[in-house]
Design an enzyme around this catalytic site. Structure first.
Site, PDB file in Angstrom:
ATOM      1  N   ASN A  57      42.329  56.817  52.262  1.00 25.15           N
ATOM      2  CA  ASN A  57      43.008  57.772  52.198  1.00 25.15           C
ATOM      3  C   ASN A  57      42.435  57.291  50.458  1.00 25.15           C
ATOM      4  O   ASN A  57      42.668  56.528  50.256  1.00 25.15           O
ATOM      5  CB  ASN A  57      43.962  57.266  52.331  1.00 25.15           C
ATOM      6  CG  ASN A  57      45.491  58.228  51.563  1.00 25.15           C
ATOM      7  OD1 ASN A  57      44.693  58.890  50.850  1.00 25.15           O
ATOM      8  ND2 ASN A  57      46.224  58.033  51.938  1.00 25.15           N
ATOM      9  N   LYS A  59      44.138  59.396  48.221  1.00 28.30           N
ATOM     10  CA  LYS A  59      44.850  59.301  47.905  1.00 28.30           C
ATOM     11  C   LYS A  59      44.843  60.096  46.043  1.00 28.30           C
ATOM     12  O   LYS A  59      44.212  61.568  46.136  1.00 28.30           O
ATOM     13  CB  LYS A  59      45.814  58.279  47.176  1.00 28.30           C
ATOM     14  CG  LYS A  59      46.299  57.499  48.330  1.00 28.30           C
ATOM     15  CD  LYS A  59      47.698  56.282  47.958  1.00 28.30           C
ATOM     16  CE  LYS A  59      47.200  55.294  48.838  1.00 28.30           C
ATOM     17  NZ  LYS A  59      48.240  54.546  48.165  1.00 28.30           N
ATOM     18  N   HIS A 143      52.501  59.922  55.776  1.00 31.26           N
ATOM     19  CA  HIS A 143      52.356  59.256  54.505  1.00 31.26           C
ATOM     20  C   HIS A 143      53.630  58.413  53.787  1.00 31.26           C
ATOM     21  O   HIS A 143      55.132  59.606  53.606  1.00 31.26           O
ATOM     22  CB  HIS A 143      51.065  59.056  53.633  1.00 31.26           C
ATOM     23  CG  HIS A 143      50.677  57.791  53.136  1.00 31.26           C
ATOM     24  ND1 HIS A 143      51.201  57.044  52.044  1.00 31.26           N
ATOM     25  CD2 HIS A 143      50.085  56.951  53.072  1.00 31.26           C
ATOM     26  CE1 HIS A 143      50.757  56.543  51.520  1.00 31.26           C
ATOM     27  NE2 HIS A 143      49.203  56.140  52.448  1.00 31.26           N
ATOM     28  N   GLU A 145      54.077  57.646  50.847  1.00 33.81           N
ATOM     29  CA  GLU A 145      54.995  58.059  49.411  1.00 33.81           C
ATOM     30  C   GLU A 145      55.211  59.888  49.358  1.00 33.81           C
ATOM     31  O   GLU A 145      55.556  59.734  48.766  1.00 33.81           O
ATOM     32  CB  GLU A 145      53.372  57.769  48.970  1.00 33.81           C
ATOM     33  CG  GLU A 145      52.203  56.963  48.242  1.00 33.81           C
ATOM     34  CD  GLU A 145      51.364  56.381  48.417  1.00 33.81           C
ATOM     35  OE1 GLU A 145      50.347  57.479  48.148  1.00 33.81           O
ATOM     36  OE2 GLU A 145      50.310  55.380  48.034  1.00 33.81           O
ATOM     37  N   GLU A 217      52.038  51.670  58.436  1.00 32.38           N
ATOM     38  CA  GLU A 217      51.845  51.334  56.858  1.00 32.38           C
ATOM     39  C   GLU A 217      52.988  50.897  56.484  1.00 32.38           C
ATOM     40  O   GLU A 217      53.800  50.884  55.615  1.00 32.38           O
ATOM     41  CB  GLU A 217      51.406  52.023  56.714  1.00 32.38           C
ATOM     42  CG  GLU A 217      50.308  53.523  57.085  1.00 32.38           C
ATOM     43  CD  GLU A 217      49.191  53.565  55.505  1.00 32.38           C
ATOM     44  OE1 GLU A 217      48.691  52.966  55.957  1.00 32.38           O
ATOM     45  OE2 GLU A 217      50.054  54.889  55.232  1.00 32.38           O
ATOM     46  N   GLY A 223      49.212  49.100  48.669  1.00 28.34           N
ATOM     47  CA  GLY A 223      48.909  48.917  47.220  1.00 28.34           C
ATOM     48  C   GLY A 223      49.391  47.838  47.400  1.00 28.34           C
ATOM     49  O   GLY A 223      49.129  47.413  45.188  1.00 28.34           O
ATOM     50  N   SER A 263      46.875  47.357  52.326  1.00 24.62           N
ATOM     51  CA  SER A 263      46.175  46.272  51.626  1.00 24.62           C
ATOM     52  C   SER A 263      44.631  45.791  52.458  1.00 24.62           C
ATOM     53  O   SER A 263      44.941  44.327  51.983  1.00 24.62           O
ATOM     54  CB  SER A 263      47.453  45.119  50.992  1.00 24.62           C
ATOM     55  OG  SER A 263      47.986  45.842  49.914  1.00 24.62           O
TER      56      SER A 263
END
Ligand code: PEP
Length: 307
Positions: A57, A59, A143, A145, A217, A223, A263
């Site tokens: 991904n 992003k 996702h 985010e 996730e 991240g 990660s």
């Protein structure tokens, strides 16, 4: 900071070899319902029935030139044995077409979002027809985010509806779920994952699951460099599979791939790939470099662990 909130059984190298004996821990009890198959049943299909999949991904990163360079570097590796590993890269929307044209043909391309309906007066949106028109075959939905950023805040139902739209157009979906740090610390990890999945279970048909891959996730691992421990990962993956058996059916539970994301890097992928219920990875930061090829190679660790 230690993120594990239970006394989960340690997963040592030795216990990974004896994978059928691993039963996970009781930090997130499976909701009551019809009995699901035992952990031993699940483990037998790991690495065989479910082809390993590695998603990248990107992003909101990279430029057209940077994508061209990265795709050249990724082309250096030998051809994929696609019966053993699939690779899917997700560039930002403006670069979908370009990425498809410069990326090796044995890697697939995913959009990072999709409009919930068809074409029309929807300024700024991208419909399934357009994503397919430029040769993309996947979309990442749900996702964290997009679920959690205050400016976006997509709901479970909206994500489920978008998934249905994508599937109805023949796109495959990486459906992301996962808990925040606070939710984990409150012992609500499985509740959150089940709530996010339940919206999808209610929205699509059992036959649609063949084109859905779940990406677990944990938000606190995305991240941050704080990768979940193998026993944290296996515990949640196994329980997701039991949930699918209970609320969809056993076939879907056995065949649906569950990726881990958070990660993942060349340094930790091989240990995680050996876990019986880990069927691949969704990778953010580490997919922006040519060393992403090392994460793809971890499919060999998955195969080696499958007896
Ligand atoms: C992600 O964004 O899906 C992700 C897992 O990111 P990272 O690998 O950088 O943690």
């Amino acid at each position: 900071m230690a993120f594990i909130t239970s006394g989960a059984a340690a997963v040592s190298g030795a216990s990974l070899t004896a994978r059928r004996a691993f039963t996970g821990a009781a930090v997130c009890p499976v909701p009551a319902g019809p009995a699901a198959p035992t952990a031993a049943t699940w483990s037998m299909s790991a690495g065989g029935l479910r082809t390993f999949l590695v998603g990248g991904n990107w992003k909101c990163n990279l430029s057209k030139d940077a994508i061209t360079s990265l795709c050249k570097e990724l082309a250096a590796a030998p051809d994929l044995e696609t019966d053993k590993v699939e690779v899917v890269l997700a560039p930002p929307t403006p670069y979908l077409d370009h990425t498809r044209s410069v990326l090796r043909q044995d890697f697939e391309v995913a959009a990072q979002n999709i409009w919930v309906g068809g074409p029309g007066a929807f300024t700024g949106e991208t419909v399934a027809e357009m994503i397919k028109d430029v040769g993309c075959t996947w979309v990442i939905l749900g996702h964290s985010e997009r679920r959690n950023l205050p400016q976006i805040r997509e709901t479970d139902d909206f994500i489920a509806q978008k998934t249905k739209t994508a599937l109805s157009h023949g796109l495959k979906v990486m459906f992301c779920i996962g808990e925040t740090l606070q939710e984990r610390e409150e012992g609500r990890t499985l509740d959150v994952c089940v709530r996010q999945l339940h919206a999808l279970v209610e929205t699509i048909e059992a036959g649609d699951w063949k084109d859905v891959v779940i990406a677990y996730e944990p938000v606190w691992a995305i991240g941050t460099g704080k990768v979940a421990t193998p026993d944290q990962v296996e515990e949640v993956h196994e329980k997701i599979r039991h949930y699918l058996a209970k609320d969809v059916n056993e076939k879907v539970a056995q065949e649906t791939r569950i990726l881990y994301g958070g990660s993942v890097s060349p340094g930790n992928c091989n240990e995680l790939a050996q876990l019986p219920d880990v069927d691949g990875f969704l990778v953010g930061g580490a997919s922006l470099k040519a060393s992403f090829l090392e994460v793809i190679e971890s499919f060999k660790s998955d195969l080696a662990a499958t007896v």
